[in-house]
Structure formats: C-alpha cells, structure tokens
Design a protein around this motif. Structure first.
Motif, mmCIF file in Angstrom:
data_model
loop_
_atom_site.group_PDB
_atom_site.id
_atom_site.type_symbol
_atom_site.label_atom_id
_atom_site.label_comp_id
_atom_site.label_asym_id
_atom_site.label_seq_id
_atom_site.Cartn_x
_atom_site.Cartn_y
_atom_site.Cartn_z
ATOM 1 N N VAL A 20 40.129 151.091 14.287
ATOM 2 C CA VAL A 20 39.592 152.257 14.990
ATOM 3 C C VAL A 20 38.555 151.826 16.016
ATOM 4 O O VAL A 20 38.534 152.325 17.154
ATOM 5 C CB VAL A 20 38.993 153.256 13.983
ATOM 6 N N LYS A 21 37.684 150.886 15.645
ATOM 7 C CA LYS A 21 36.675 150.404 16.592
ATOM 8 C C LYS A 21 37.338 149.736 17.787
ATOM 9 O O LYS A 21 36.905 149.914 18.935
ATOM 10 C CB LYS A 21 35.731 149.422 15.893
ATOM 11 N N SER A 22 38.384 148.972 17.514
ATOM 12 C CA SER A 22 39.103 148.330 18.603
ATOM 13 C C SER A 22 39.743 149.360 19.522
ATOM 14 O O SER A 22 39.718 149.226 20.751
ATOM 15 C CB SER A 22 40.172 147.395 18.036
ATOM 16 N N GLN A 23 40.308 150.412 18.924
ATOM 17 C CA GLN A 23 40.925 151.456 19.734
ATOM 18 C C GLN A 23 39.885 152.231 20.529
ATOM 19 O O GLN A 23 40.145 152.651 21.659
ATOM 20 C CB GLN A 23 41.741 152.388 18.842
ATOM 21 N N ILE A 24 38.690 152.418 19.955
ATOM 22 C CA ILE A 24 37.625 153.085 20.696
ATOM 23 C C ILE A 24 37.210 152.248 21.897
ATOM 24 O O ILE A 24 37.009 152.769 23.004
ATOM 25 C CB ILE A 24 36.422 153.356 19.766
ATOM 26 N N SER A 25 37.105 150.931 21.687
ATOM 27 C CA SER A 25 36.768 150.043 22.803
ATOM 28 C C SER A 25 37.847 150.098 23.874
ATOM 29 O O SER A 25 37.556 150.136 25.075
ATOM 30 C CB SER A 25 36.599 148.611 22.298
ATOM 31 N N GLU A 26 39.090 150.114 23.420
ATOM 32 C CA GLU A 26 40.190 150.203 24.380
ATOM 33 C C GLU A 26 40.144 151.513 25.149
ATOM 34 O O GLU A 26 40.384 151.549 26.362
ATOM 35 C CB GLU A 26 41.524 150.061 23.645
#
Length: 746
Positions: free
Chosen positions: A291-297
């Motif tokens: 989820v954090k990676s997707q938020i960064s993306e």
C-alpha cells in the motif's frame, strides 16, 4: 455479505488494537456517530450492522413521528438531530421505548410509522422502519423498536479507550477513598467501580468471593459480563442465527422468531468469525508495504499528471496562437484589397465628376449657339453651324448615356467565414484519428471453431487489427483477454471449449496509434465437439427421388414424375413415402454435435438419429406409398408417437417443413398444439450423448435447446434424415482456414 463482513467495523478495530498494529488515535473517524458527528454514547447495533447512539435513534424516530403531517419538509430528514433538534420530552421517550404489546393494551394507536404507508389511527401493529444515517437505507426495527437492538459493548470499550488516550493527563480517581481521593489503579467490572491499591485490597480481601472478580485498568466504562437477549431479558445470549446473522438465546430458537432457522453455538460462530477476521487483518497488515508503495506511485502519477496537464495547456495555447497569426495575416490582406479597390473606384468617380463639370462649363456654348441662330445669311450660318452642331451633339450624347464609372457595392469583398466558423465550433481534442471497427454479427458464427468478421469505415487507414477474446464463466466471471494480431478483417479462432460463452472484440492499429475497442460480441459454443460426416449415397439411397451433390454435403428431394403418378393414389387414401438418407459415419460412444440447414421451400423434412437395426428395417422395406400412421414420429397427430414415448426407441426424429419446426408430443401433455410449432431456425443443431442415451435439438442462432428426449443407443447410431416432396438439406461445413479463404474470395 460474507461472514467476515457480518462482524461490525468496530470488531475489526478491536482486533487491530489487540494486535498493537494500530494506535488508538488513528481510529477517531471510526468512533464518530454518523447522526450527531460526535463520539458514540451508548451505541446500538442496527440490523444493517451500522451503529448509532441510543439518544440519536430516539431523536430521529421522534423527528419522523413529528413530521408525519409534512413528510416532505426539510426538517424531516436532518442529518444531525443532536444539533438541530430540541431534547425530547420524557413522555415521548417513554412512549417510544414502551413495548408494542403495552402500547396496544393502553390504546396508543396514534404513533404509527410513516415511511412505508402507515397512517395514524391504523389498527395494524406497526413495524418501525428506521433510516440508517450510515448507509442511508431503511432498516426494519420490528415491533420492539429500540428495545430489540443490541448495545455495541465492544464499541463502547474502544470509545472509552479513546477518551482515556485523549485525556491522559486526567486521572481516574478512586470511588471508595475518603476525601481527598487517590488516583485509581484498577477498575472492577463486577462492582462497576474504580479503586486505588489500598481500597482494592480492603474491598477485595484475599480468600473471599470478591477476590475472584474481574478487574481491568482504570476505566469509567462498565459493561455487563453477560450479553442478555433483548427479547427475553432474563436469558443470556448463547447461540448465533446463521439466517438472520445475529446472536439469539435458546428461547428465540425454541418458540421465538428463529424457531425454524439454522443456528450454531456461540463458540463456533466466535471461532469461525474470529478466524476469518484474523486472516483478513493479517492480509491487510501484510500488504502494508504494498500500500505504501502504491501511495508513492500515486503521488508520482499526480506530479506527472500535473506536468503533463501544464504541457498540454501550453501546446493548446501554441495551436491557438498559430490560428491567431493566420487570422491576423488574412485580415491584413483582406483589408489591403478592400482599400485598393476603394481607391480605384474613387479615382474613376472623380474623373467622371470632372467630365460632367466640363458640361456645366459648356453653358457659354449654348449662348453662342443661340447667337448663331440669329444669323440670316445662309452661307455664313452653314459655315459656322456645322462645327457647332458637332460640339453640341457630343455633349448631348454624354447626357443620354449616363452611367457611373464604378460600383459602390463591395459585395465581392465580403468574407465568407461560415465554413471556418463551423470548423472552429467543432474544434476538439484529437484522440487517435482511427475509427472504431465493428464486428459483423450476421457473418460471425461459432461451430467447431469461431469465425469473427468485422468491418472498418476506413479500412485503408489501418495497418493491422488485434482480435481479443475470452471465456465467460457460468458465474459471469471474466477471464483475461487473449490477443491475436490480424492483417485482414476476419479470423478463425480454434481450440475453444465446448458449451461455453465467449466474448469477442477488435481494435485497429495505425502505426503506434490504437483505436478504442469495438462493442463485444457474445457467442456460445456447441455442447460437444463437432461430428464430421457426409451423406451416404450407398446405404438405401434412392437416386430416383433424391439428388446428391458431388461434395455429398447437400441433398435435394425432387417432386418429379413418380410423385405425379402417386398423386392419383392420394385420392384413395395413400401418400408418398419418406425417402431416407443417413450419414456415412456411425457413433458408438461419446458426445457429438452436428448442424444442418433446411431450405425454406421444403415441404417435409425429418432429422435426428437412428440405430443401425432400425435403419435396416426402414431401408429393407421400401414402399412407393405408405400411410403416415406407419411412422411413429411422422409429424402427424396419429397418436402412435404418444403411445411409444415412454419406451426408449432406437430412433428420434423431429419434423421440419413449411418454415416451421414441429416438436413431438409428450405423454404427459397430449393437448398442447400451441407449444409444438416454432419458427424454423436458420440452422439446426443435433447433440447426441451416446453414453447417457440422450439426443437434443438446438437453434444454432442462439445455441438454445428446443427439444430433448431419451433414445436407445444399444447399437451404432447414425445421423438420419428423411424427405417428402420438394425439399433440401445442407450440412454445415466446419469452419477452417480454407473456409475463411473461400468466404473472402466470395
């Protein structure tokens, strides 16, 4: 809703708190009542599994009751009753909380629910419909109203924890200390009181019953240790109704509203729901990094979108500025042309004015001519008058032929911008520049393979096409798309599963530019693999009546001279016979499917399956004329077909003719002629399950089963056909690459 969703959102929060993965301060928005927008106070669980404050439920119900006269008023649907409504009177609260049985016994019939057609004074026991502020759906509270709702003790505990975290500097004082009280260290859930260390030892001495009480950290929220049934107040909750998805007591199961429902033990329900909820929580926690990676993306995509948006604006401004430059250039050119034309015309008018000004100066000429007329000497007059006459004649002619030297109108210089105005009005973004191809449903079909045809409005502008297809499961689940690059406008797709729905769509490519996808086409594959055969011209073939083509996939019945001779016998009760023809390949096992077309002009055609022993009986007993009652399934209402329906026959034939499809009668419904005649399908399919002894007839246009029955498959089964009178049968040709090439050539 799944069982994991049946647990309230607060049970989910409780698990997160117990695992220490979420801090209490991060869940504030989950602890806000949707009605009053404040922290929950004595929350109740509604049937829709949302929670609402006890006071808010009462206020909303009272609001609905008071707004009965004016249901459509704005005051009847307030989202925050605690802020907008005055506090309800104790009389109204008592009246609302009173059980329905007491209200009826006291004669209180006026308070009837208003949302679903209830009226004041109705004698029908009311069923309260409550608008949930959380999901905005009406939920039925039943006759018990608020009294039938459970308190959400789990949520109360979480709210209390939140309050304590919010006021950490404010200590909870001991309830038993003499003034001044000491700060409490424990709270007894059985005594519903808080104690300091000394008082707890005094009031819970070692070795007594009170020493066994349950104690927790300091709290002001005390809830009962046992959850009691709201309908049977003296009974504890010990079961879970799987149908209603709510806890119940044993009286509810024995003689209450849940007597016929399936229930399970509370421990089993607790174990099942907690296990599923734990798995869901573990899954969510395990996906935290994702989820954090997707938020960064997403943040990067937002920045990229911002940059691309500004770049698109700059490009649009550049295009419009180019248009402005072209318009300014054209404007300057047009104005110069108008000025030049105006100057030229003014010069011509000035010249003409000067000419006519000279005519005014000829007034002396007129006086001179008058003096000449006074001359009496003829020779002298003629000598002078001749030249004077020429001068006066020239001036006279110019007056007679007056014409302006130029035009005053500038109609030739009017700028026509109607076309440009229309184009500018249609000015829009240029998406791809390729039109969307469309699948031709009439030319697309499925048999052993699928043949997909499409057309493109601008065929030459597309370099290639991509055909996509995927299988649709019975539960409407869509699988991933398969892609095939095609240079033409048609494609044969093989290796499709039997008895499945497939979706097809196509898109066009021009270089790297792609058009949107076409509208999807859904086709249903046959229920079994396609059985390939041709007509047998040796076994019982009557070449006097039947005409077989060279490919042996089409047969026609000729009503010739023999039929005319037989027509004389018709007058005495005889009819022409059926001419049979069969397939050249037999079936001894498995499932098979084949299709054929019957010519619309056909008088009578029979088609189906027949066993080898029955075919020998038919083909060894040729007759020029037989009664229609001889054939059990002849298509006539002779009754013989009904008599043999229950017994498994070695053949099954249906009748087709005169653009109709006739379904044989069943033994259980003898009088249903309106259900037996259907329009003749364009193509008819036959499905034989040899192992189960079943044969079915299909409408190929929609792959719909029209008729099915049992058949005796103890011998080799053959595709069987019969014709009477003029008619024709064409076998469907399997779809192959050669078939596609032939279609394109045609």
């Amino acid at each position: 809703m799944s069982e994991s969703e049946e647990m309230s959102e607060f049970g989910y929060i409780m698990e997160l708190l117990a695992r220490g993965k979420v801090t209490i301060k991060n869940i504030e928005r989950e602890l806000i009542c949707p009605a009053c927008k404040e922290l929950f106070t004595h929350p109740l669980i509604l049937p829709c599994q949302h929670s609402i404050c006890h006071k808010c439920v009462k206020e909303l119900l009272l609001t609905l009751d008071d707004s009965f006269i004016d249901v459509g008023s704005d005051n009847s649907n307030q989202s925050s009753p605690r802020l907008r409504l005055p506090s309800p009177s104790m009389d109204k609260i008592d009246r609302l909380s009173r059980p329905a049985s007491q209200r009826r016994s006291l004669g209180w019939r006026g308070h009837k629910k208003i949302l679903n057609g209830w009226k004041r004074g109705s004698l029908t026991p009311r069923t309260t419909t409550f608008p949930c502020p959380g999901c905005e759906h009406d939920v039925d509270l039943g006759e018990r109203g608020i009294n039938g709702l459970f308190r959400n003790f789990t949520l109360e505990t979480i709210v209390e924890r939140y309050r304590q975290a919010a006021r950490a500097a404010t200590a909870i004082m001991c309830d038993l200390c003499k003034p001044p009280p000491q700060e409490s260290t424990k709270s007894c859930m059985d005594c519903s009181a808080s104690y300091c260390n000394e008082c707890f030892k005094i009031y819970h001495p070692w070795g007594t019953v009170k020493a066994q009480h349950e104690y927790v950290g300091p709290t002001t929220n005390f809830r009962p240790k046992i959850l009691m049934c709201p309908e049977h107040e003296t009974e504890r909750i010990n079961m879970y109704c799987e149908l209603c998805r709510r806890p119940v007591c044993h009286l509810c199961k024995l003689g209450g509203n849940h007597s016929n429902h399936r229930v399970t033990t509370m421990s089993s329900a607790y174990k099942t729901l907690k296990e599923k909820l734990s798995k869901d929580i573990d899954y969510l926690i395990g996906k935290e990094s994702q989820v954090k990676s997707q938020i960064s993306e997403l943040n990067l995509l937002m920045k990229e979108t911002e940059c691309n948006g500004e770049r698109a604006k700059e490009e649009a401004i550049t295009h419009f500025e180019k248009l402005f430059e072209i318009l300014e250039e054209r404007k300057s050119s047009v104005l110069k042309a108008i000025d030049a034309s105006k100057k030229l015309r003014l010069d011509k008018f000035q010249t003409q004015v000067e000419e006519y000004q000279g005519l005014l100066e000829n007034n002396g000429l007129v006086g001179y001519a008058q003096e000449v007329l006074k001359e009496t000497d003829q020779s002298c007059f003629v000598q002078t008058a001749k030249q004077l006459h020429l001068r006066i004649q020239k001036a006279t002619e110019s007056l007679k032929s007056f014409r302006p030297a130029a035009q005053t109108s500038f109609e030739d210089y009017v700028v026509n911008t109607s076309k440009q105005t229309e184009l500018l009005g249609e000015l829009s973004f240029f998406s791809s520049g390729i039109d969307v191809p469309e699948i031709n449903e009439e030319q697309s079909k499925v048999y052993n393979n699928a043949l997909i045809n499409w057309y493109h409005p601008e065929k030459d502008k597309a370099d290639s096409y991509v055909l996509e297809y995927r299988k649709i499961n019975r539960d409407e689940e869509m699988l991933s798309w398969n892609e095939i690059e095609v240079c033409g406008t048609s494609k044969v797709i093989s290796d499709l599963e039997s008895n499945c729905n497939y979706a097809f769509r196509v898109r066009a490519y021009k270089g790297s530019i792609c058009s949107p996808c076409s509208r999807e086409l859904i086709l249903h594959t046959p229920p079994a693999p396609v059985f390939s055969f041709l007509f047998d011209e040796k076994c019982g073939y009557n070449n006097e009546h039947l005409l077989l083509n060279l490919k042996r996939d089409r047969v026609e019945s000729r009503a010739g001279f023999n039929l005319l001779l037989a027509a004389e016998r018709i007058q005495v009760g005889y009819y022409t016979s059926l001419d049979y023809i069969i397939g050249d390949v037999g079936i001894t096992k498995g499932k098979h499917f084949w299709a054929f077309r019957v010519e619309p002009y056909s008088y009578l055609v029979k088609a189906g399956v027949a066993s080898s022993d029955k075919l020998q009986e038919w083909l060894r007993s040729p007759r020029d004329a037989v009664s229609p009652r001889y054939e059990q399934d002849s298509g006539h209402d002779s009754g013989s077909e009904d008599a043999c329906f229950d017994s498994s026959q070695p053949f099954t034939l249906v009748t087709i003719g005169m653009k109709k499809f006739f379904i044989p009668k069943s033994a259980t419904s003898a009088n249903e002629p309106e259900n037996r005649v259907l329009p003749m399908p364009t193509s008819i399919g036959i499905f034989l399950d040899y192992d189960k002894g079943r044969v079915a007839f299909y409408d190929m246009d929609h792959m719909k089963c029209l008729y099915e029955r049992q058949v005796d498959c103890s011998h080799t089964m053959y595709p069987a056909f019969a014709l009477m009178g003029s008619g024709g049968i064409q076998l469907e040709e399997p779809i192959t690459a050669k078939y596609l090439e032939y279609q394109e050539h045609m």
